[in-house]
Design a protein around this motif. Structure first.
Motif, PDB file in Angstrom:
ATOM      1  N   GLY A  71      -4.665  -7.850  -3.936  1.00 58.22           N
ATOM      2  CA  GLY A  71      -3.266  -8.073  -3.564  1.00 58.22           C
ATOM      3  C   GLY A  71      -2.761  -7.041  -2.582  1.00 58.22           C
ATOM      4  N   VAL A  72      -2.220  -7.548  -1.470  1.00 51.83           N
ATOM      5  CA  VAL A  72      -1.660  -6.675  -0.447  1.00 51.83           C
ATOM      6  C   VAL A  72      -0.137  -6.795  -0.485  1.00 51.83           C
ATOM      7  CG1 VAL A  72      -1.548  -6.166   2.022  1.00 51.83           C
ATOM      8  CG2 VAL A  72      -3.711  -6.923   0.992  1.00 51.83           C
ATOM      9  N   VAL A  73       0.509  -5.662  -0.532  1.00 54.21           N
ATOM     10  CA  VAL A  73       1.983  -5.614  -0.610  1.00 54.21           C
ATOM     11  C   VAL A  73       2.534  -5.225   0.753  1.00 54.21           C
ATOM     12  CG1 VAL A  73       3.963  -4.506  -1.717  1.00 54.21           C
ATOM     13  CG2 VAL A  73       1.853  -4.856  -3.006  1.00 54.21           C
ATOM     14  N   GLY A  74       3.498  -5.979   1.233  1.00 57.33           N
ATOM     15  CA  GLY A  74       4.203  -5.609   2.464  1.00 57.33           C
ATOM     16  C   GLY A  74       5.571  -5.050   2.101  1.00 57.33           C
ATOM     17  N   LEU A  75       5.797  -3.818   2.512  1.00 57.95           N
ATOM     18  CA  LEU A  75       7.010  -3.112   2.072  1.00 57.95           C
ATOM     19  C   LEU A  75       8.008  -2.987   3.224  1.00 57.95           C
ATOM     20  CD1 LEU A  75       8.014  -1.527  -0.396  1.00 57.95           C
ATOM     21  CD2 LEU A  75       6.777   0.440   0.466  1.00 57.95           C
ATOM     22  N   TRP A  76       9.201  -3.482   3.018  1.00 57.45           N
ATOM     23  CA  TRP A  76      10.308  -3.285   3.961  1.00 57.45           C
ATOM     24  C   TRP A  76      11.301  -2.379   3.257  1.00 57.45           C
ATOM     25  CZ3 TRP A  76      11.324  -5.816   8.807  1.00 57.45           C
ATOM     26  CH2 TRP A  76      10.247  -6.596   9.226  1.00 57.45           C
ATOM     27  N   ALA A  77      11.155  -1.095   3.493  1.00 56.26           N
ATOM     28  CA  ALA A  77      11.954  -0.144   2.712  1.00 56.26           C
ATOM     29  C   ALA A  77      12.251   1.090   3.539  1.00 56.26           C
ATOM     30  CB  ALA A  77      11.179   0.262   1.462  1.00 56.26           C
ATOM     31  N   GLY A  78      13.299   1.816   3.133  1.00 57.13           N
ATOM     32  CA  GLY A  78      13.620   3.097   3.755  1.00 57.13           C
ATOM     33  C   GLY A  78      14.443   2.943   5.028  1.00 57.13           C
ATOM     34  N   SER A  79      15.181   3.982   5.331  1.00 50.49           N
ATOM     35  CA  SER A  79      16.047   4.004   6.510  1.00 50.49           C
ATOM     36  C   SER A  79      16.294   5.471   6.849  1.00 50.49           C
ATOM     37  CB  SER A  79      17.371   3.301   6.199  1.00 50.49           C
ATOM     38  OG  SER A  79      17.987   3.947   5.094  1.00 50.49           O
ATOM     39  N   GLN A  80      16.993   5.712   7.966  1.00 54.28           N
ATOM     40  CA  GLN A  80      17.347   7.099   8.281  1.00 54.28           C
ATOM     41  C   GLN A  80      18.170   7.700   7.144  1.00 54.28           C
ATOM     42  OE1 GLN A  80      16.302   8.830  10.735  1.00 54.28           O
ATOM     43  NE2 GLN A  80      15.473   7.283  12.120  1.00 54.28           N
ATOM     44  N   MET A 101      -3.806  -2.978  -0.990  1.00 53.86           N
ATOM     45  CA  MET A 101      -3.319  -2.276   0.195  1.00 53.86           C
ATOM     46  C   MET A 101      -1.795  -2.378   0.209  1.00 53.86           C
ATOM     47  SD  MET A 101      -4.252  -2.683   4.259  1.00 53.86           S
ATOM     48  CE  MET A 101      -4.428  -4.395   4.264  1.00 53.86           C
ATOM     49  N   VAL A 102      -1.171  -1.355   0.766  1.00 57.08           N
ATOM     50  CA  VAL A 102       0.289  -1.395   0.950  1.00 57.08           C
ATOM     51  C   VAL A 102       0.557  -1.266   2.444  1.00 57.08           C
ATOM     52  CG1 VAL A 102       2.484  -0.259   0.460  1.00 57.08           C
ATOM     53  CG2 VAL A 102       0.729  -0.383  -1.316  1.00 57.08           C
ATOM     54  N   ARG A 103       1.244  -2.256   3.002  1.00 58.08           N
ATOM     55  CA  ARG A 103       1.691  -2.178   4.392  1.00 58.08           C
ATOM     56  C   ARG A 103       3.147  -1.738   4.395  1.00 58.08           C
ATOM     57  NH1 ARG A 103      -1.732  -4.809   7.792  1.00 58.08           N
ATOM     58  NH2 ARG A 103      -3.160  -6.368   6.904  1.00 58.08           N
ATOM     59  N   LEU A 104       3.543  -1.125   5.493  1.00 59.70           N
ATOM     60  CA  LEU A 104       4.932  -0.640   5.556  1.00 59.70           C
ATOM     61  C   LEU A 104       5.554  -0.987   6.901  1.00 59.70           C
ATOM     62  CD1 LEU A 104       7.298   1.093   4.449  1.00 59.70           C
ATOM     63  CD2 LEU A 104       6.189   3.083   5.484  1.00 59.70           C
ATOM     64  N   ALA A 105       6.725  -1.603   6.853  1.00 60.68           N
ATOM     65  CA  ALA A 105       7.523  -1.823   8.064  1.00 60.68           C
ATOM     66  C   ALA A 105       8.778  -0.984   7.898  1.00 60.68           C
ATOM     67  CB  ALA A 105       7.884  -3.298   8.194  1.00 60.68           C
ATOM     68  N   ALA A 144       6.359   2.765  -2.104  1.00 63.27           N
ATOM     69  CA  ALA A 144       4.960   2.702  -1.677  1.00 63.27           C
ATOM     70  C   ALA A 144       4.050   3.383  -2.707  1.00 63.27           C
ATOM     71  CB  ALA A 144       4.803   3.370  -0.308  1.00 63.27           C
ATOM     72  N   SER A 145       4.454   4.545  -3.184  1.00 62.81           N
ATOM     73  CA  SER A 145       3.639   5.252  -4.181  1.00 62.81           C
ATOM     74  C   SER A 145       3.489   4.404  -5.435  1.00 62.81           C
ATOM     75  CB  SER A 145       4.291   6.588  -4.562  1.00 62.81           C
ATOM     76  OG  SER A 145       4.355   7.420  -3.442  1.00 62.81           O
ATOM     77  N   ALA A 146       4.572   3.749  -5.821  1.00 67.07           N
ATOM     78  CA  ALA A 146       4.521   2.922  -7.035  1.00 67.07           C
ATOM     79  C   ALA A 146       3.567   1.752  -6.846  1.00 67.07           C
ATOM     80  CB  ALA A 146       5.922   2.420  -7.379  1.00 67.07           C
ATOM     81  N   ALA A 147       3.630   1.101  -5.683  1.00 73.08           N
ATOM     82  CA  ALA A 147       2.752  -0.055  -5.448  1.00 73.08           C
ATOM     83  C   ALA A 147       1.289   0.392  -5.431  1.00 73.08           C
ATOM     84  CB  ALA A 147       3.133  -0.733  -4.134  1.00 73.08           C
ATOM     85  N   VAL A 148       1.019   1.528  -4.789  1.00 73.57           N
ATOM     86  CA  VAL A 148      -0.363   2.042  -4.750  1.00 73.57           C
ATOM     87  C   VAL A 148      -0.829   2.348  -6.160  1.00 73.57           C
ATOM     88  CG1 VAL A 148      -1.755   4.031  -4.054  1.00 73.57           C
ATOM     89  CG2 VAL A 148      -0.203   2.961  -2.395  1.00 73.57           C
ATOM     90  N   ARG A 161       2.791  11.576   2.387  1.00 73.09           N
ATOM     91  CA  ARG A 161       2.603  11.538   0.933  1.00 73.09           C
ATOM     92  C   ARG A 161       1.480  10.592   0.528  1.00 73.09           C
ATOM     93  NH1 ARG A 161       4.008  14.255  -3.817  1.00 73.09           N
ATOM     94  NH2 ARG A 161       3.247  12.828  -5.399  1.00 73.09           N
ATOM     95  N   ARG A 162       1.368   9.462   1.273  1.00 75.19           N
ATOM     96  CA  ARG A 162       0.417   8.407   0.902  1.00 75.19           C
ATOM     97  C   ARG A 162      -0.336   7.946   2.136  1.00 75.19           C
ATOM     98  NH1 ARG A 162       0.516   8.599  -4.265  1.00 75.19           N
ATOM     99  NH2 ARG A 162      -1.650   8.449  -3.692  1.00 75.19           N
ATOM    100  N   PRO A 163      -1.390   8.654   2.512  1.00 73.09           N
ATOM    101  CA  PRO A 163      -2.105   8.313   3.745  1.00 73.09           C
ATOM    102  C   PRO A 163      -2.764   6.935   3.715  1.00 73.09           C
ATOM    103  CG  PRO A 163      -3.230  10.061   2.524  1.00 73.09           C
ATOM    104  CD  PRO A 163      -1.918   9.856   1.866  1.00 73.09           C
ATOM    105  N   GLU A 164      -2.936   6.361   2.515  1.00 76.48           N
ATOM    106  CA  GLU A 164      -3.579   5.047   2.439  1.00 76.48           C
ATOM    107  C   GLU A 164      -2.656   3.906   2.860  1.00 76.48           C
ATOM    108  OE1 GLU A 164      -3.127   7.223   0.047  1.00 76.48           O
ATOM    109  OE2 GLU A 164      -2.178   6.326  -1.688  1.00 76.48           O
ATOM    110  N   VAL A 165      -1.364   4.178   3.022  1.00 78.01           N
ATOM    111  CA  VAL A 165      -0.419   3.126   3.427  1.00 78.01           C
ATOM    112  C   VAL A 165      -0.652   2.774   4.898  1.00 78.01           C
ATOM    113  CG1 VAL A 165       2.034   2.641   3.829  1.00 78.01           C
ATOM    114  CG2 VAL A 165       1.296   3.704   1.687  1.00 78.01           C
ATOM    115  N   VAL A 166      -0.571   1.474   5.202  1.00 75.75           N
ATOM    116  CA  VAL A 166      -0.853   1.000   6.566  1.00 75.75           C
ATOM    117  C   VAL A 166       0.458   0.594   7.243  1.00 75.75           C
ATOM    118  CG1 VAL A 166      -2.072  -0.751   7.912  1.00 75.75           C
ATOM    119  CG2 VAL A 166      -3.104   0.189   5.829  1.00 75.75           C
ATOM    120  N   PRO A 167       0.877   1.322   8.298  1.00 68.62           N
ATOM    121  CA  PRO A 167       2.160   1.008   8.920  1.00 68.62           C
ATOM    122  C   PRO A 167       2.026  -0.081   9.989  1.00 68.62           C
ATOM    123  CG  PRO A 167       1.309   3.039   9.823  1.00 68.62           C
ATOM    124  CD  PRO A 167       0.271   2.540   8.870  1.00 68.62           C
ATOM    125  N   ALA A 168       1.464  -1.208   9.616  1.00 74.44           N
ATOM    126  CA  ALA A 168       1.291  -2.297  10.583  1.00 74.44           C
ATOM    127  C   ALA A 168       1.466  -3.623   9.869  1.00 74.44           C
ATOM    128  CB  ALA A 168      -0.115  -2.212  11.183  1.00 74.44           C
TER     129      ALA A 168
END
Ligand SMILES: NC(=O)C1=CN([C@@H]2O[C@H](COP(=O)(O)OP(=O)(O)OC[C@H]3O[C@@H](n4cnc5c(N)ncnc54)[C@H](O)[C@@H]3O)[C@@H](O)[C@H]2O)[C@@H](O)CC1
Ligand SMILES: [K+]
Length: 573
Positions: free
Chosen positions: A258-267, A287-291, A277-281, A303-310
């Motif tokens: 299962g791959v999770v796509g995360l839309w989270a965080g802001s300035q 895999m955890v993707r991050l937008a 992201a840490s919780a999903a990992v 904090r979590r180098p395994e997260v994929v920002p793509a």
């Protein structure tokens, strides 16, 4: 003989009464069995608080029905064990259960001439009661407590909440005054330290705001039938939820987990993305993707180098933790992702729709969009009130808090989604499904970021479920599958709660520790930070996975949490 039942379902009071009527008519046998269970619980409470049972002061609050009869018979048993028992009736003596009253008096229970004075004395310090047995009303109650009963509990309520007051309260069947079938509080109710109920749960034991006022609940089998009726609510057992966890096998890879796509965080709220992201990992996502904005991505990767920002293939999305509605370009991107989730341009996507994404969802529903049960909304009471208002049903936050079960059900109907309402306990409603009530963990969880952690956990569980479905590993038929997202959400709440108990130091502590003069105090735990929770998820995972005895049969690696490096040992995500 009485025993504890495994049933986790709550049935309507009427159905319970109808089911037992053919057996209870003309006999007090079941009331005696109920009284024995109550007396056993009372003895445990008295031992726990003062060590010895003889000499303990017990006040019985007695109503005119069988609930009062139970209390009187339990009082008789306690009097025979050397307790000083006083009965404070809320009804005319002639209306009390006659044989139970006769038995109580024969055993030495004192009938208070002035019940109000007895209640005031019981509430008042040194000469007060050790234990109050609340037998005013049970499943035969309608509406708020009548004035005489309400007046009796007033001084006891004023003495404080459980843990703060000098006496304990044992509720017979349920705390008198609560809404039996909906868990509301139509008027005053005396919060219990412990409740002994019979045959099955009632909704009041599972739905807030009544549920937390029941304290510990024992469901006792008196030999009466469980009703054959629609279930009002259900508390899934941890062992049952733990079955939803799966240990990866030799042929698994990140997409099958299962791959999770995360839309989270802001300035404004960058840390939310780190937490989700840490919780999903840690929950075992393949895999955890991050937008997210660049600053957020940098923070997460540190904090979590395994997260994929793509962007790329995802089996579930988590939308909204820590997003900022004031950031218009970002909100537009999030809204587009929401459109994708709802299936605007293809297959709908499993998702957690949280925090900043909830107002965007309301706008989409108001203009004809619709969710599916595979999309889990995670509002707290204020967000639920805002959602209901945006969907045309003006409901103040206080109204959601007063009747959260109804609000959760209504939101599920209006949106088509699974709705996880953040209450204590947490409620999960799905369209046409059974309302789930899930123990949401210690109060230490009331800290910034704990909701972001929950969203990440549930996102990983939804992604794993979708991956299993894609690989033909989904368990159960269509009916099971329809409620599966709700069960995933419930499992997420329990992982979060168990992780919190560990992070707060509550797990290895005994339920009570001795402190001074033979008196026992509950272990309190200690503060936790949301990031601590993510670190405790693997241990929580292992706990929930390993309590199901079926694991030894089903698992390729019995006793092993998800991992890959270390076969045969307990390893965690
Ligand atoms: N029938 C039996 O043999 C058994 C009954 N059981 C007990 O019996 C209870 C149900 O008994 P009942 O059907 O007699 O009903 P209850 O005892 O729950 O309530 C009925 C009594 O409460 C009064 N009442 C109703 N609403 C009230 C309100 N809002 N404020 C104050 N008083 C109110 C009624 O006038 C009546 O006197 C269960 O909750 C359970 O504790 C158990 O002992 C199991 C066996
Ligand atoms: K009661």
């Amino acid at each position: 003989m009485s025993q504890l039942l495994p049933t986790e379902n709550a049935y309507p009071a009427r159905a319970v009464a109808d089911a037992e009527a053919p057996l209870t008519a003309g006999t007090d046998r079941y009331m005696h069995a109920a009284a024995h269970a109550l007396a056993r619980a009372a003895v445990e409470e008295l031992r726990g608080m003062r060590g010895a049972v003889p000499g303990a002061r017990v006040l019985l609050l007695v109503g005119g029905g069988h609930n009062g009869g139970d209390a009187l018979l339990a009082g008789a048993l306690l009097a025979r064990r050397g307790c000083a028992v006083t009965a404070a009736p809320a009804a005319e003596i002639s209306r009390l259960h006659a044989t139970a009253l006769a038995d109580a008096c024969a055993a030495g229970v004192r009938l208070a001439a002035d019940p109000m004075a007895a209640a005031r004395a019981a509430a008042g310090g040194a000469a007060g009661a050790d234990l109050v047995v609340d037998g005013l009303t049970g499943i035969g109650a309608t509406g708020p407590l009548r004035p005489a009963a309400a007046a009796l509990i007033a001084p006891l309520c004023a003495a404080g909440d459980p843990g703060e007051r000098p006496f304990r309260v044992l509720a017979v069947d349920l705390p008198s005054g609560v809404g039996v079938d909906d868990g509301t509080l139509p008027g005053p109710a005396l919060a219990a330290d412990r409740t002994v109920t019979f045959t099955c749960f009632k909704a009041a034991h599972l739905a807030p705001p009544a549920a937390p006022r029941c304290g510990r609940v024992d469901v006792v089998d008196l030999g009466l039938p469980v009703p054959d009726a629609a279930v009002l609510a259900c508390r899934p057992a941890d062992a049952e939820l733990g079955r939803l966890l799966r240990v990866p096998g030799d042929r698994d890879h990140k997409y099958t987990r299962g791959v999770v796509g995360l839309w989270a965080g802001s300035q404004t709220y960058p840390g939310a993305a780190v937490l989700a992201a840490s919780a999903a990992v840690r929950t075992g996502a393949g895999m955890v993707r991050l937008a997210a904005p660049a600053r957020v991505v940098d923070l997460v990767l540190a904090r979590r180098p395994e997260v994929v920002p793509a962007d790329g293939r995802c089996q579930a999305l988590v939308l909204g933790p820590g997003t900022d509605p004031a950031d218009a370009p970002r909100a537009a991107e999030l809204d587009a992702a929401l459109g994708r989730v709802l299936g605007e341009a293809g297959e709908p996507v499993d998702a957690v729709i949280d925090a900043g994404a909830l107002p965007l969802l309301a706008a989409r529903i108001a203009t004809g969009g619709r969710c599916m049960p595979r999309q889990v909304l995670t509002p707290h009471a204020g967000e639920a009130a805002a959602l209901l208002g945006a969907l045309g049903e003006q409901t103040p936050r206080e109204a959601v808090e007063a009747a959260p079960a109804a609000a959760a059900r209504r939101l599920a109907e209006l949106t088509g989604a699974t709705v996880l309402l953040k209450t204590t306990p947490t409620l999960i409603a799905s369209p046409g499904g059974t309302l789930l009530s899930v123990d949401s963990g210690p109060g230490w969880l009331a800290t910034a970021g704990s909701g972001d952690v929950l969203a990440g956990i549930i996102g990983a569980l939804l992604a794993a479920r979708r991956a299993d479905a894609e690989n033909g590993k989904a368990v159960g038929g269509e009916d099971v599958q329809a409620e599966a997202p709700a069960r995933c959400a419930a499992l997420g709440v329990r992982l979060h709660a168990v992780a919190a108990a560990r992070a707060a130091g509550l797990v290895d502590a005994s339920p009570a520790v001795t402190a001074g003069a033979g008196r026992l105090f509950a272990c309190s735990g200690h503060p936790l930070a949301a990031l601590d929770l993510t670190e405790a998820i693997p241990a929580a995972w292992n706990h929930l996975w390993s309590i199901g005895p079926h694991r030894a049969l089903n698992s390729p690696r019995a006793g092993t949490a998800p991992g890959h490096a270390c076969r045969g040992k307990n390893v965690h995500p």
